[in-house]
Design a protein around this motif. Sequence first.
Motif, PDB file in Angstrom:
ATOM      1  N   UNK A 236       0.859  -1.182   0.000  1.00 49.92           N
ATOM      2  CA  UNK A 236       0.000   0.000   0.000  1.00 49.92           C
ATOM      3  C   UNK A 236       0.898   1.236   0.000  1.00 49.92           C
ATOM      4  N   UNK A 237       0.458   2.266  -0.722  1.00 52.19           N
ATOM      5  CA  UNK A 237       1.330   3.427  -0.906  1.00 52.19           C
ATOM      6  C   UNK A 237       0.661   4.707  -0.414  1.00 52.19           C
ATOM      7  N   UNK A 238       1.472   5.536   0.236  1.00 49.62           N
ATOM      8  CA  UNK A 238       1.043   6.882   0.598  1.00 49.62           C
ATOM      9  C   UNK A 238       1.896   7.874  -0.181  1.00 49.62           C
ATOM     10  N   UNK A 239       1.387   9.088  -0.332  1.00 48.88           N
ATOM     11  CA  UNK A 239       2.136  10.123  -1.056  1.00 48.88           C
ATOM     12  C   UNK A 239       2.002  11.440  -0.320  1.00 48.88           C
ATOM     13  N   UNK A 240       3.053  12.231  -0.449  1.00 48.67           N
ATOM     14  CA  UNK A 240       3.093  13.550   0.183  1.00 48.67           C
ATOM     15  C   UNK A 240       2.993  14.593  -0.931  1.00 48.67           C
ATOM     16  N   UNK A 241       1.802  15.143  -1.124  1.00 45.90           N
ATOM     17  CA  UNK A 241       1.548  16.012  -2.283  1.00 45.90           C
ATOM     18  C   UNK A 241       1.787  17.473  -1.934  1.00 45.90           C
ATOM     19  N   UNK A 242       2.998  17.939  -2.264  1.00 47.62           N
ATOM     20  CA  UNK A 242       3.366  19.344  -2.006  1.00 47.62           C
ATOM     21  C   UNK A 242       3.432  20.116  -3.317  1.00 47.62           C
ATOM     22  N   UNK A 243       4.262  19.612  -4.245  1.00 48.75           N
ATOM     23  CA  UNK A 243       4.639  20.372  -5.446  1.00 48.75           C
ATOM     24  C   UNK A 243       3.419  20.663  -6.325  1.00 48.75           C
ATOM     25  N   UNK A 244       3.391  21.891  -6.871  1.00 49.68           N
ATOM     26  CA  UNK A 244       2.296  22.321  -7.758  1.00 49.68           C
ATOM     27  C   UNK A 244       2.895  22.849  -9.051  1.00 49.68           C
TER      28      UNK A 244
ATOM     29  N   UNK B   7     -11.666  20.321  -1.098  1.00 50.90           N
ATOM     30  CA  UNK B   7     -10.306  20.568  -1.609  1.00 50.90           C
ATOM     31  C   UNK B   7     -10.335  20.682  -3.124  1.00 50.90           C
ATOM     32  N   UNK B   8      -9.658  21.721  -3.617  1.00 48.15           N
ATOM     33  CA  UNK B   8      -9.506  21.914  -5.061  1.00 48.15           C
ATOM     34  C   UNK B   8      -8.057  22.268  -5.358  1.00 48.15           C
ATOM     35  N   UNK B   9      -7.494  21.624  -6.373  1.00 54.46           N
ATOM     36  CA  UNK B   9      -6.117  21.981  -6.734  1.00 54.46           C
ATOM     37  C   UNK B   9      -5.485  20.942  -7.638  1.00 54.46           C
ATOM     38  N   UNK B  10      -4.246  21.225  -7.994  1.00 55.75           N
ATOM     39  CA  UNK B  10      -3.501  20.382  -8.937  1.00 55.75           C
ATOM     40  C   UNK B  10      -2.094  20.206  -8.378  1.00 55.75           C
ATOM     41  N   UNK B  11      -1.707  18.967  -8.120  1.00 56.62           N
ATOM     42  CA  UNK B  11      -0.355  18.671  -7.636  1.00 56.62           C
ATOM     43  C   UNK B  11       0.375  17.875  -8.703  1.00 56.62           C
ATOM     44  N   UNK B  12       1.717  17.949  -8.668  1.00 55.45           N
ATOM     45  CA  UNK B  12       2.468  17.080  -9.569  1.00 55.45           C
ATOM     46  C   UNK B  12       3.743  16.558  -8.916  1.00 55.45           C
ATOM     47  N   UNK B  13       4.179  15.462  -9.450  1.00 54.00           N
ATOM     48  CA  UNK B  13       5.440  14.797  -9.087  1.00 54.00           C
ATOM     49  C   UNK B  13       5.463  13.989  -7.790  1.00 54.00           C
ATOM     50  N   UNK B  14       4.438  13.974  -6.937  1.00 58.45           N
ATOM     51  CA  UNK B  14       4.645  13.205  -5.700  1.00 58.45           C
ATOM     52  C   UNK B  14       5.069  11.768  -5.973  1.00 58.45           C
ATOM     53  N   UNK B  15       6.059  11.324  -5.228  1.00 60.31           N
ATOM     54  CA  UNK B  15       6.412   9.904  -5.230  1.00 60.31           C
ATOM     55  C   UNK B  15       5.181   9.116  -4.830  1.00 60.31           C
TER      56      UNK B  15
END
Length: 422
Positions: free
Chosen positions: A140-148, A179-187
């Motif tokens: 199972x995978x978790x991700x830390x979504x910071x980068x936009x 929540x509304x938004x667009x993230x990219x690159x999270x591992x």
Amino acid sequence: MRTIDDFTRPLEYLSPLDDPLGMIVREWAETWVIPHRRRFDEDWKEHRLIEPAFKRLMGELGLQRVLFPEDLGGWGLGRSNYAGTSSYRLFEEVARADSGMAVAFGVVFWPLVMICMEPHVNRQLCEEFAPIFCSTTEPRFAANAMTEPQGGADIENMEIVKGSTIQTTAVLDGDEWVINGHKLWPTNSGGVCDLFGVVCTTNPGSEDPNDFAFIFVPADTPGVTQGPPYEKAGMAADKNGDIWFENVRVPKHYRAHGPGLDLLYFKEVITFGNLGSIAFVGGSMMNVYERLYQFVSEETYRGKPLKEHDAVAGALADIARDIEIIRIVGYQYARMVDRPDLYGPRWSEEMVAKGRAYKYWACDRAVEDVGRAMNIMSFYGADRDWDVEKHWRDLKIVQLWMGGKQLCQAEVARWFFDCRTL
Ligand SMILES: Cc1cc2nc3c(=O)[nH]c(=O)nc-3n(C[C@H](O)[C@H](O)[C@H](O)COP(=O)(O)OP(=O)(O)OC[C@H]3O[C@@H](n4cnc5c(N)ncnc54)[C@H](O)[C@@H]3O)c2cc1C
């Protein structure tokens, strides 16, 4: 013959579990990863070869559970005095085999640091999310979504930018966050994520720490869309992609801690990101050492093994020196993480800045050293049969993430020289 275990570990402060855990992962690496990893690059999209290795490590051996409290099916690492040093060993061992697997494995814990680490355990959220990781033998995978899209470094640059550039919004509507938004690159995005930790703002443009929000979003919540994985230079085991949050509704209590504290403890997430990065670099370089050692012992020039020539030996010494120091520095930082009574809180500006210093130093040394190893190996350096070119591609990626070198330099200069505008 020397081995990677001849590089120094600080024996006086290792967890009693350091070696047993390390050996379990090493055996896994030898069986499940090293014999297959040369084909991982072609498997970047499907993960047909990579998935069984994750299943073994994370699901069956249970290492995806380590951070959660014991009574919830975890191993209690979040309340251990050895969380830093044990993680360092685990990440280094996985990265020796494949640093893409190491980052994917490591990032499972990255957002969970917010809720599983003493002294700021969020028991309610641990109970809510532990079953995702602890009640299954599937990975199972978790991700830390910071980068936009407008930038990642500014979002991590919390002391100066203070969250004012975050464009992913969280609006309270009754008992729910919208929540509304667009993230990219999270591992661990690119379609594999089960649980996101999402960096949001409750007031776009604000520099008020109270407006920084870290909110958990299960990946199957309506309105969450994960795009396909990107194809990148290396680290095929780590999937990265776009994520869109469109009117995503989660319960109010999915916010990690609330105003002020989310930003404070998010700095600890950055500390762990730096620690992990050093371990990935160190692990990769361990394997560069192993492959190089074999090469310079077997390959001859004018009838003598390459390692017996002065010019080559000088370069080998420099490479060994750097690997030795990377391991010592990595463990020292892990120790600082484990002893807040001596080194202060893990979320302090000082801990973040020092972690950035160690991370970018380790990356610089490793990127240069792997290039030197390839020079010694000539065309074999670029030959996939020797694996060194794989580490060359992967190590460069570690240098690029988490704000790249420039953010590291800015934060180190700021802390040591009291720069106030960087
Ligand atoms: C394999 C991989 C895994 C990743 N995993 C994650 C993840 O798990 N979660 C996540 O959110 N993101 C992740 N990222 C994204 C990564 O962290 C960002 O790419 C990185 O932070 C840089 O952000 P950016 O690309 O938006 O560049 P920008 O923030 O737009 O920066 C552009 C350039 O400006 C430089 N810069 C930044 N700040 C300063 C400053 N103060 N002074 C001078 N120059 C500066 C940067 O170094 C960079 O060169 C990952 C990236 C990769 C490649």
